[in-house]
Design a protein around this motif. Structure first.
Motif, PDB file in Angstrom:
ATOM      1  N   TRP A 166      -0.546  -2.289   3.248  1.00  0.00           N
ATOM      2  CA  TRP A 166      -0.138  -1.866   1.899  1.00  0.00           C
ATOM      3  C   TRP A 166       1.062  -2.685   1.417  1.00  0.00           C
ATOM      4  CZ3 TRP A 166      -3.035   0.524  -1.403  1.00  0.00           C
ATOM      5  CH2 TRP A 166      -3.934   1.516  -1.021  1.00  0.00           C
TER       6      TRP A 166
ATOM      7  N   ASN B 217      -7.714  -1.691   8.717  1.00  0.00           N
ATOM      8  CA  ASN B 217      -6.900  -1.201   7.600  1.00  0.00           C
ATOM      9  C   ASN B 217      -6.996  -2.133   6.402  1.00  0.00           C
ATOM     10  OD1 ASN B 217      -6.089   0.982   9.099  1.00  0.00           O
ATOM     11  ND2 ASN B 217      -4.085   0.159   9.619  1.00  0.00           N
TER      12      ASN B 217
ATOM     13  N   ASN C  41     -10.335  -1.810   4.829  1.00  0.00           N
ATOM     14  CA  ASN C  41     -10.459  -0.491   4.206  1.00  0.00           C
ATOM     15  C   ASN C  41      -9.701  -0.364   2.892  1.00  0.00           C
ATOM     16  OD1 ASN C  41     -12.141   0.510   6.182  1.00  0.00           O
ATOM     17  ND2 ASN C  41     -10.539   1.554   7.335  1.00  0.00           N
ATOM     18  N   ILE C  42      -8.543  -1.048   2.786  1.00  0.00           N
ATOM     19  CA  ILE C  42      -7.758  -0.913   1.553  1.00  0.00           C
ATOM     20  C   ILE C  42      -7.985  -2.083   0.601  1.00  0.00           C
ATOM     21  CG2 ILE C  42      -5.989   0.416   2.788  1.00  0.00           C
ATOM     22  CD1 ILE C  42      -4.084  -2.036   2.240  1.00  0.00           C
TER      23      ILE C  42
ATOM     24  N   LEU D 253     -13.003   1.196   1.740  1.00  0.00           N
ATOM     25  CA  LEU D 253     -13.792   2.248   2.392  1.00  0.00           C
ATOM     26  C   LEU D 253     -14.089   3.447   1.493  1.00  0.00           C
ATOM     27  CD1 LEU D 253     -15.137   3.397   4.952  1.00  0.00           C
ATOM     28  CD2 LEU D 253     -12.893   4.220   5.676  1.00  0.00           C
ATOM     29  N   LEU D 254     -13.052   3.936   0.812  1.00  0.00           N
ATOM     30  CA  LEU D 254     -13.281   5.168   0.053  1.00  0.00           C
ATOM     31  C   LEU D 254     -14.192   4.917  -1.152  1.00  0.00           C
ATOM     32  CD1 LEU D 254      -9.841   6.933   0.429  1.00  0.00           C
ATOM     33  CD2 LEU D 254     -11.951   7.314   1.692  1.00  0.00           C
TER      34      LEU D 254
END
Lengths: 422, 171
Positions: B73, B95, B98-99, B155-156
């Motif tokens: 992030w 990570n 995913n982001i 991912l989301l």
């Protein structure tokens, strides 16, 4: 086709007969874990996704342990985000200060993680639970959020590397030394993306606490997971704690490993890992005179009752060196009480140690023992990266609890035999 | 995907997440606040030196250590457009994917790129272009499942899309 224990657990959770290394699967998660540092991001992602309820309020475990009891106002806000969420979602396994402990000591102790489980945790040391014969791996907050929503996770099936230890242990050698030695042999990315499977007569003879220490540090070799097949020692630990059924898996004799290493325990002395990487491990009596300012005994690696017993055995009747601060942190409330019952806390206090309520605190330079520039600590924790415990110009050395306790007495990194007889 | 073009900031092997975002800054989860301390464990002035779009280029095992998603992030919010490394530590790798922080494994590029080189990454064409040295490198394609995650924007978003289309299988 023969499979490893890891492949069998993953196949079972993906609803498949078999899986092979390299393939991607979607797997059902038995337990998901978050803490006060990682859960707030997961909660933010969960809410901005528009999710309303977690997949199973009994299977999400939330533990404020990193900066709890709250270290400052900002940490208090993070803990509050998690606490409020736990209340809103009626999370069964939220552990408030007073009940909580360092997560990777707490979950096994509470019987929440069991053999054959698939566990994910938004904390890199989630690999600890492999000591019970579970597949357990660390992920980030978005992965945790996805599991909170769906109860499932995407995984690439890892290759397995087999690490065999045979023979009896030398005095004052425990699981921590075996894993530091292993990382020294294969380096910090020697098991990158792999499952580390530990076996051999030495491993079979280890108590459960030593097994936790070993699997805990699999991540420090880059591994996805560490695992030890369940045996009578595992079952003895688990039976009195489990409140649900569990499954025992073991590797087939013909299973495939990308690499097999065979070590002889008799050749291994108590280890110390020099900064700035856990791979810099050496026998403690070969590192010369290294004076220290602080010793920390605790953490998810070595804050369990047998670690405290080992430290007490050394500290009994001795005083902490006037140049050293000794900080001892029992990893959970029940370990704390057990140490009290056994008189260990008296030994620590009599020696001049500070004993703290459970917290990850100093391990990651959070609080409760942050180092100033130029200071050096010996810790039973898991990382000795630059600035890990405080100032960028401070240093962390890693060891087992006996070496840490002995060093607190002498004021320099020392073999336990310098203080007590073998 | 946004064009990836900028100056290279080069680092050694085993850059860990304590170096990317020291734990003393983990008492917040606000990406903007985290970004102010990006790489503070190795270079406290990093965020003041970089321009938006710049790349991080590193050796083996980038992002090892803690699972803190604060690390990718911080990098993403600081304006870094891509990380190129010889290898990534696995949690950091997950990570980042995913982001939606672009990351590329390319041993040769990570070796040959020099600090300050102007680097372009064309993910669709599968290549890294070093404009300063006039060199090009092929990037190995991600496995199909990951390509879908990346294309969905993380991912989301992927899960959201799968839930709507009722196909939420990995293959």
């Amino acid at each position: 086709m023969p499979m490893t224990i890891t492949e069998k657990i993953l196949a079972a959770h993906a609803g498949r007969d078999q899986v092979v290394p390299g393939e991607f699967i979607e797997a059902r998660v038995d337990i998901a874990l978050g803490n006060d540092v990682t859960a707030p991001i997961a909660i933010r992602e969960f809410e901005s996704f528009g999710a309303r309820e977690v997949f199973d309020r009994n299977r999400l475990v939330l533990v404020p342990d990193h900066y709890a009891p709250n270290k400052d106002i900002k940490s208090a806000e993070q803990c509050k985000i998690m606490r409020d969420f736990a209340r809103r979602q009626a999370i069964t396994n939220y552990f408030e200060v007073g009940q909580m402990g360092v997560e990777h000591a707490l979950l096994p102790e509470q019987g929440l993680v069991l053999p054959g489980d698939l566990i994910i945790g938004a904390d890199s040391h989630t690999c600890t639970y492999g000591a019970l014969g579970a597949f357990s791996t660390g992920v980030g907050s978005t992965d945790l959020a996805a599991v909170m929503i769906t109860g499932k996770i995407w995984l690439r099936v890892p290759e397995s590397i087999k690490i065999i230890f045979d023979g009896p242990l030398n005095p004052w050698v425990c699981g921590k030394d075996l894993i530091l030695y292993t990382i020294g042999q294969i380096t910090v990315d020697g098991a990158l993306y792999m499952a580390m499977e530990f076996d051999g007569s030495t491993i079979r003879g280890l108590d459960i606490d030593s097994r936790f220490s070993i699997c805990n540090m699999a991540i420090e070799a880059g591994a996805k997971s560490g695992i030890i097949a369940p045996d009578e020692i595992t079952l003895q630990y688990v039976r009195e704690r489990a409140r649900r059924d569990f499954s025992i898996f073991t590797s087939d004799p013909e299973a495939n490993y990308c690499r097999t290493l065979h070590f002889w325990a008799e050749e291994i002395q108590p280890q110390v890992a020099l900064p700035p990487l856990p791979e810099n491990s050496r026998p403690v009596d070969q590192i010369g005179d290294i004076p220290i300012d602080q010793v920390v005994i605790g953490s998810c690696t070595n804050g369990r009752i047998s670690d405290l017993r080992q430290a007490a055995q050394i500290l009994k009747g001795h005083k902490v060196n006037p140049n050293v601060r000794l900080i001892i942190i029992p990893a959970t409330q029940s370990i704390y009480r057990q140490a009290m019952k056994e008189g260990l806390l008296d030994i620590f206090l009599e020696a001049g140690a500070a004993v703290s309520t459970p917290t990850c605190g100093p391990c990651l330079g959070g609080y409760m023992g942050v180092l100033a520039a130029g200071e050096r600590a010996l810790a039973t924790t898991n990382r000795n990266f630059i600035g890990r415990m405080g100032h960028l110009q401070s240093e962390v050395y890693l060891s087992n609890p006996a070496v840490a306790a002995a060093s607190a007495i002498t004021g320099k990194i020392s073999h336990p035999r310098e203080v007590v007889s073998d | 995907m946004k064009r990836i073009l900028g100056k290279a900031w080069k680092y050694r092997d085993n850059i860990n997440t304590d170096e990317i975002i020291p734990a003393k800054y983990l008492n917040t989860s606000d990406p903007k606040e985290l970004a102010q301390h990006c790489m503070a464990g190795i270079d406290e002035d990093f965020v003041r030196k970089i321009s938006s779009g710049d790349l991080i280029v590193a050796g083996e095992n980038f992002g090892c250590g803690s699972s803190r998603e604060h690390a990718p992030w911080a990098i993403k919010e600081a304006g870094i457009s891509c990380v190129i490394a010889k290898t990534f530590a696995r949690i950091f790798f997950r990570n980042a994917i995913n982001i939606g922080l672009p990351i590329v494994e390319c041993r040769q590029a990570a070796e040959e790129i020099q600090p300050g080189d102007t680097i372009e990454v064309d993910v669709d064409a599968g290549k890294i272009i070093n404009h300063s040295q006039g060199k090009e490198y092929k990037i190995a394609a991600y496995p199909p499942f990951m390509q879908r995650l990346i294309a969905a924007g993380g991912l989301l978003n992927y899960i959201k899309a799968s839930q709507t289309s009722c196909e939420n299988k990995i293959s």
